[in-house]
Design a protein around this motif. Structure first.
Motif, mmCIF file in Angstrom:
data_model
loop_
_atom_site.group_PDB
_atom_site.id
_atom_site.type_symbol
_atom_site.label_atom_id
_atom_site.label_comp_id
_atom_site.label_asym_id
_atom_site.label_seq_id
_atom_site.Cartn_x
_atom_site.Cartn_y
_atom_site.Cartn_z
ATOM 1 N N HIS A 138 -58.501 53.992 37.338
ATOM 2 C CA HIS A 138 -58.888 52.753 36.670
ATOM 3 C C HIS A 138 -58.771 52.820 35.154
ATOM 4 C CE1 HIS A 138 -61.339 51.074 40.305
ATOM 5 N NE2 HIS A 138 -60.036 50.958 40.445
ATOM 6 N N ARG A 139 -59.122 53.951 34.559
ATOM 7 C CA ARG A 139 -59.001 54.053 33.102
ATOM 8 C C ARG A 139 -57.546 53.932 32.685
ATOM 9 N NH1 ARG A 139 -62.070 58.929 30.500
ATOM 10 N NH2 ARG A 139 -60.501 60.129 31.653
ATOM 11 N N ALA A 140 -56.650 54.536 33.472
ATOM 12 C CA ALA A 140 -55.223 54.412 33.186
ATOM 13 C C ALA A 140 -54.776 52.958 33.332
ATOM 14 C CB ALA A 140 -54.418 55.315 34.120
ATOM 15 N N LEU A 141 -55.268 52.282 34.351
ATOM 16 C CA LEU A 141 -54.894 50.886 34.572
ATOM 17 C C LEU A 141 -55.322 50.007 33.403
ATOM 18 C CD1 LEU A 141 -53.877 48.530 36.267
ATOM 19 C CD2 LEU A 141 -56.050 48.545 37.506
ATOM 20 N N LEU A 142 -56.542 50.203 32.914
ATOM 21 C CA LEU A 142 -57.024 49.393 31.796
ATOM 22 C C LEU A 142 -56.241 49.709 30.518
ATOM 23 C CD1 LEU A 142 -60.881 49.527 32.451
ATOM 24 C CD2 LEU A 142 -59.310 47.625 32.891
ATOM 25 N N THR A 143 -55.929 50.974 30.307
ATOM 26 C CA THR A 143 -55.123 51.344 29.137
ATOM 27 C C THR A 143 -53.757 50.682 29.200
ATOM 28 O OG1 THR A 143 -56.231 53.493 28.902
ATOM 29 C CG2 THR A 143 -54.058 53.263 27.893
ATOM 30 N N LEU A 144 -53.128 50.767 30.361
ATOM 31 C CA LEU A 144 -51.807 50.181 30.547
ATOM 32 C C LEU A 144 -51.854 48.672 30.325
ATOM 33 C CD1 LEU A 144 -48.980 51.245 31.442
ATOM 34 C CD2 LEU A 144 -49.578 50.516 33.760
ATOM 35 N N ALA A 145 -52.882 48.043 30.866
ATOM 36 C CA ALA A 145 -53.008 46.590 30.735
ATOM 37 C C ALA A 145 -53.204 46.179 29.280
ATOM 38 C CB ALA A 145 -54.183 46.094 31.586
ATOM 39 N N ARG A 146 -53.908 46.998 28.498
ATOM 40 C CA ARG A 146 -54.083 46.680 27.076
ATOM 41 C C ARG A 146 -52.734 46.652 26.360
ATOM 42 N NH1 ARG A 146 -57.743 51.104 27.060
ATOM 43 N NH2 ARG A 146 -59.745 50.441 27.928
ATOM 44 N N TYR A 147 -51.916 47.658 26.616
ATOM 45 C CA TYR A 147 -50.598 47.715 25.971
ATOM 46 C C TYR A 147 -49.730 46.547 26.433
ATOM 47 C CZ TYR A 147 -51.090 52.251 23.665
ATOM 48 O OH TYR A 147 -51.461 53.267 22.824
ATOM 49 N N TYR A 148 -49.712 46.290 27.731
ATOM 50 C CA TYR A 148 -48.860 45.226 28.255
ATOM 51 C C TYR A 148 -49.333 43.846 27.785
ATOM 52 C CZ TYR A 148 -46.529 48.552 31.393
ATOM 53 O OH TYR A 148 -45.786 49.594 31.904
ATOM 54 N N ALA A 149 -50.648 43.675 27.678
ATOM 55 C CA ALA A 149 -51.180 42.391 27.200
ATOM 56 C C ALA A 149 -50.762 42.127 25.759
ATOM 57 C CB ALA A 149 -52.699 42.376 27.318
ATOM 58 N N ASP A 150 -50.478 43.204 25.018
ATOM 59 C CA ASP A 150 -50.001 43.073 23.635
ATOM 60 C C ASP A 150 -48.478 42.983 23.560
ATOM 61 O OD1 ASP A 150 -52.549 43.132 22.555
ATOM 62 O OD2 ASP A 150 -52.550 45.303 22.272
ATOM 63 N N GLU A 171 -66.280 49.959 39.429
ATOM 64 C CA GLU A 171 -67.633 50.445 39.678
ATOM 65 C C GLU A 171 -68.644 49.878 38.698
ATOM 66 O OE1 GLU A 171 -67.743 54.672 39.828
ATOM 67 O OE2 GLU A 171 -66.374 54.814 41.551
ATOM 68 N N THR A 172 -68.208 49.516 37.503
ATOM 69 C CA THR A 172 -69.142 49.005 36.497
ATOM 70 C C THR A 172 -68.775 47.579 36.104
ATOM 71 O OG1 THR A 172 -67.881 49.753 34.553
ATOM 72 C CG2 THR A 172 -69.360 51.362 35.603
ATOM 73 N N GLU A 173 -69.790 46.841 35.693
ATOM 74 C CA GLU A 173 -69.575 45.461 35.265
ATOM 75 C C GLU A 173 -68.748 45.419 33.983
ATOM 76 O OE1 GLU A 173 -69.709 41.302 35.180
ATOM 77 O OE2 GLU A 173 -69.940 42.795 36.775
ATOM 78 N N ALA A 174 -68.946 46.404 33.109
ATOM 79 C CA ALA A 174 -68.185 46.442 31.853
ATOM 80 C C ALA A 174 -66.693 46.575 32.130
ATOM 81 C CB ALA A 174 -68.675 47.596 30.988
ATOM 82 N N GLU A 175 -66.328 47.458 33.071
ATOM 83 C CA GLU A 175 -64.912 47.615 33.426
ATOM 84 C C GLU A 175 -64.379 46.339 34.049
ATOM 85 O OE1 GLU A 175 -64.756 51.046 35.956
ATOM 86 O OE2 GLU A 175 -63.907 52.272 34.346
#
Length: 205
Positions: A138-150, A171-175
């Motif tokens: 999941h951390r990799a997915l969020l990192t990837l999505a940040r770059y792609y969203a930019d 697992e967390t609401e923040a994620e």
């Protein structure tokens, strides 16, 4: 009186010695992976008074267990219970990544994206991060999505990451909130027809 005190000290000494020399059990693969994901693995090794250094090295070097290769890599990179050796640490991190350990792929990708220990290489870093994300990290997915969203990386990969964000269970609401924000931003990078088709596919419709 002195004899009595000496006798008491002799009686207490074995118990105190046993407490100081307590046996430390080696971590299971699942325990170690949980510690790595919580970033507590190095603190645990130090808290165990560095008693497991040789066992950790054997599991990384001889048994080639990827979770232990990653632990040994971080111990080398950050000088935990051993003298720091950046080259050796990176070699073991690469070995763990080559065995397909998502956590190692994510960390290696992050180091290339940030230029930590190596010359930064965004394209290589994103490839490694994408591989980790494809394995459910999941951390990799969020990192990837940040770059792609930019607008970074290959637009051909955007629909796939958009679909992964739809399907991921956090697992967390923040994620979850961050994933929602990134999903909406990434949607703006997709043609409307592709966006809707990908969304329908992700929802199984």
């Amino acid at each position: 009186m002195k004899r009595t005190l000496l006798t008491l000290l002799m009686l207490l000494a074995p118990g105190a010695l046993a407490q100081d020399m307590r046996a430390v059990e080696l971590y299971s693969q699942d325990q170690l992976l949980n510690m790595i994901r919580a970033n507590t693995h190095l603190m645990r090794v130090k808290r165990d008074d560095c008693q497991l250094v040789q066992d950790i090295r054997a599991r990384a070097d001889v048994m080639k267990l990827p979770a232990y290769q990653m632990l040994w890599a971080d111990m080398q990179l950050y000088g935990v219970c051993v003298n720091p050796d950046i080259q050796t640490g990176f070699d073991y991190l690469r070995q763990a990544a080559e065995q397909g350990l998502p956590d190692a792929l994510e960390q290696l990708g992050r180091y290339y994206l940030e230029g930590r220990f190596v010359v930064s290489d965004q394209a290589h870093g994103l490839r490694l991060t994408r591989t980790a994300a494809s394995l459910g990290h999941h951390r990799a997915l969020l990192t990837l999505a940040r770059y792609y969203a930019d607008g970074e990386g290959s637009p051909l990969d955007y629909p796939e990451v958009y679909r992964w964000l739809h399907r991921a269970v956090f697992e967390t609401e923040a994620e979850r909130r961050e994933a929602e924000t990134l999903k909406n931003r990434l949607a703006q990078q997709l043609p409307p027809s592709v966006r809707e088709q990908t969304r329908q596919a992700a929802l199984g419709r």
